[in-house]
Design an enzyme around this catalytic site. Sequence first.
Site, short mmCIF file in Angstrom:
data_model
loop_
_atom_site.label_atom_id
_atom_site.label_comp_id
_atom_site.label_asym_id
_atom_site.label_seq_id
_atom_site.Cartn_x
_atom_site.Cartn_y
_atom_site.Cartn_z
CE1 TYR A 224 -2.95 -3.10 0.45
CE2 TYR A 224 -3.47 -2.40 2.66
CZ TYR A 224 -3.63 -3.27 1.63
OH TYR A 224 -4.49 -4.34 1.78
CG HIS B 171 -0.79 -8.50 0.14
ND1 HIS B 171 -0.41 -7.19 0.25
CD2 HIS B 171 -2.13 -8.48 -0.05
CE1 HIS B 171 -1.48 -6.42 0.12
NE2 HIS B 171 -2.54 -7.17 -0.06
P1 NDP Z 1 -14.28 -1.56 1.88
O1 NDP Z 1 -15.26 -2.63 1.64
O2 NDP Z 1 -13.78 -1.30 3.23
O3 NDP Z 1 -14.92 -0.23 1.28
C1 NDP Z 1 -14.22 0.99 1.24
C2 NDP Z 1 -15.02 1.96 0.37
O4 NDP Z 1 -16.29 2.17 0.95
C3 NDP Z 1 -14.37 3.30 0.24
O5 NDP Z 1 -14.64 3.77 -1.08
C4 NDP Z 1 -15.11 4.16 1.25
O6 NDP Z 1 -15.16 5.49 0.82
C5 NDP Z 1 -16.49 3.53 1.27
N1 NDP Z 1 -17.12 3.55 2.60
C6 NDP Z 1 -16.55 3.38 3.80
N2 NDP Z 1 -17.48 3.45 4.78
C7 NDP Z 1 -18.66 3.66 4.18
C8 NDP Z 1 -19.97 3.84 4.66
N3 NDP Z 1 -20.24 3.79 5.96
N4 NDP Z 1 -20.97 4.06 3.76
C9 NDP Z 1 -20.70 4.10 2.43
N5 NDP Z 1 -19.46 3.95 1.91
C10 NDP Z 1 -18.45 3.74 2.79
O7 NDP Z 1 -13.09 -1.82 0.82
P2 NDP Z 1 -11.53 -2.01 0.84
O8 NDP Z 1 -11.25 -2.68 -0.45
O9 NDP Z 1 -10.82 -0.78 1.16
O10 NDP Z 1 -11.25 -3.09 2.00
C11 NDP Z 1 -10.98 -2.73 3.35
C12 NDP Z 1 -9.54 -3.00 3.69
O11 NDP Z 1 -9.22 -4.38 3.48
C13 NDP Z 1 -8.51 -2.29 2.81
O12 NDP Z 1 -8.40 -0.92 3.08
C14 NDP Z 1 -7.27 -3.09 3.12
O13 NDP Z 1 -6.74 -2.71 4.38
C15 NDP Z 1 -7.83 -4.50 3.16
N6 NDP Z 1 -7.70 -5.17 1.85
C16 NDP Z 1 -6.89 -6.29 1.79
C17 NDP Z 1 -6.70 -6.96 0.60
C18 NDP Z 1 -5.82 -8.15 0.58
O14 NDP Z 1 -5.50 -8.61 -0.53
N7 NDP Z 1 -5.42 -8.67 1.71
C19 NDP Z 1 -7.33 -6.51 -0.66
C20 NDP Z 1 -8.21 -5.37 -0.49
C21 NDP Z 1 -8.38 -4.76 0.72
P3 NDP Z 1 -14.42 6.73 1.56
O15 NDP Z 1 -13.03 6.31 1.89
O16 NDP Z 1 -14.48 7.81 0.52
O17 NDP Z 1 -15.24 7.03 2.77
#
Ligand code: NDP
Length: 280
Positions: A57, A115
């Site tokens: 990241y 990862h």
């Molecule tokens: P999420 O499912 O956590 O969704 C994040 C998105 O949802 C962002 O666009 C955010 O927007 C929006 N959001 C957050 N809260 C709300 C809410 N209450 N209502 C509406 N929209 C909301 O997706 P991620 O893919 O980020 O997954 C979470 C974490 O998992 C990652 O950040 C990472 O740490 C991990 N991850 C790990 C992976 C792996 O391969 N191990 C792969 C992908 C993710 P905004 O920020 O604009 O509020």
Amino acid sequence: MIILKNIFSKTAELSNGVLIPMLGFGLWQIQDGKETENTVKDALELGYRLIDTAEGYANEAGVGTAVHESDIAREELFITTKVNDPSQGYDNTLRAFEASARRLRTDYVDLYLIHWPMRSTYVETWRAFVRLYEEKRVRSIGVSNFKIRHIEAIVQDSGVWPMVNQIERHPQQTQKEMLAYGKDNGIIIEAWSPLMQGNLQNPVLSEIAQKYGKTPAQIVLRWHLQDRVVIIPKSIHKNRLLENSQLDAFKLDEEDMQRINALNEDRYILVDPDNFPWDA
Ligand code: NDP
């Protein structure tokens, strides 16, 4: 009826006795520097203690700065990071770990994850993880995006089970089989993209949200928790970080849990770990 008392003090016990918070926050796609520092600062102020970052990241340094500047004791935090795909292999992983720890400005990491299961290196990467664990550089070790066959390969090679498997999990990808496998083998399941990356427009979720007077995000996060899945929703907005933590004054009934389970389409938002293109 079980009501979660204080969401931030709710934990799951890993197979080695280490406690992992059930709710943390993720930092994928957050810019290093001020954006990461502000997000971490906001989350810590609200009470979050589990920080999910990764070498890939490119924002570990921002996490390190925010943690360094906060007055929260290091042992109260739970810092997860992950070895990046090109950094895998035995010696490379040991080096990558030291670099991550340096950027995070910490002597140890609470949870270190592989990862992705890069086919030519993940088994030897796990051997390096076992060494880091034995040397107490990491409090727990786990994997991410592993299918059962990947887990069996590292266990067969090392005799050591991962404590966590962090996988894509949400209402369109409920991961029923991996949840059962985790339960049978003492592996805690952690959901990434728990909110389907914010794409929560769905009539069933809206209806359930209305019934409980909650938002669709809160309904989905609560559904994960009731399945004993650790969650790490990401947001750069403090109001959403707050919303995503207000999960303790209600409980979904069994019928609503099943209605959400029925949304499953076995659909990956990103990619199926059995066939990810950057491991061709
Ligand atoms: P999420 O499912 O956590 O969704 C994040 C998105 O949802 C962002 O666009 C955010 O927007 C929006 N959001 C957050 N809260 C709300 C809410 N209450 N209502 C509406 N929209 C909301 O997706 P991620 O893919 O980020 O997954 C979470 C974490 O998992 C990652 O950040 C990472 O740490 C991990 N991850 C790990 C992976 C792996 O391969 N191990 C792969 C992908 C993710 P905004 O920020 O604009 O509020």
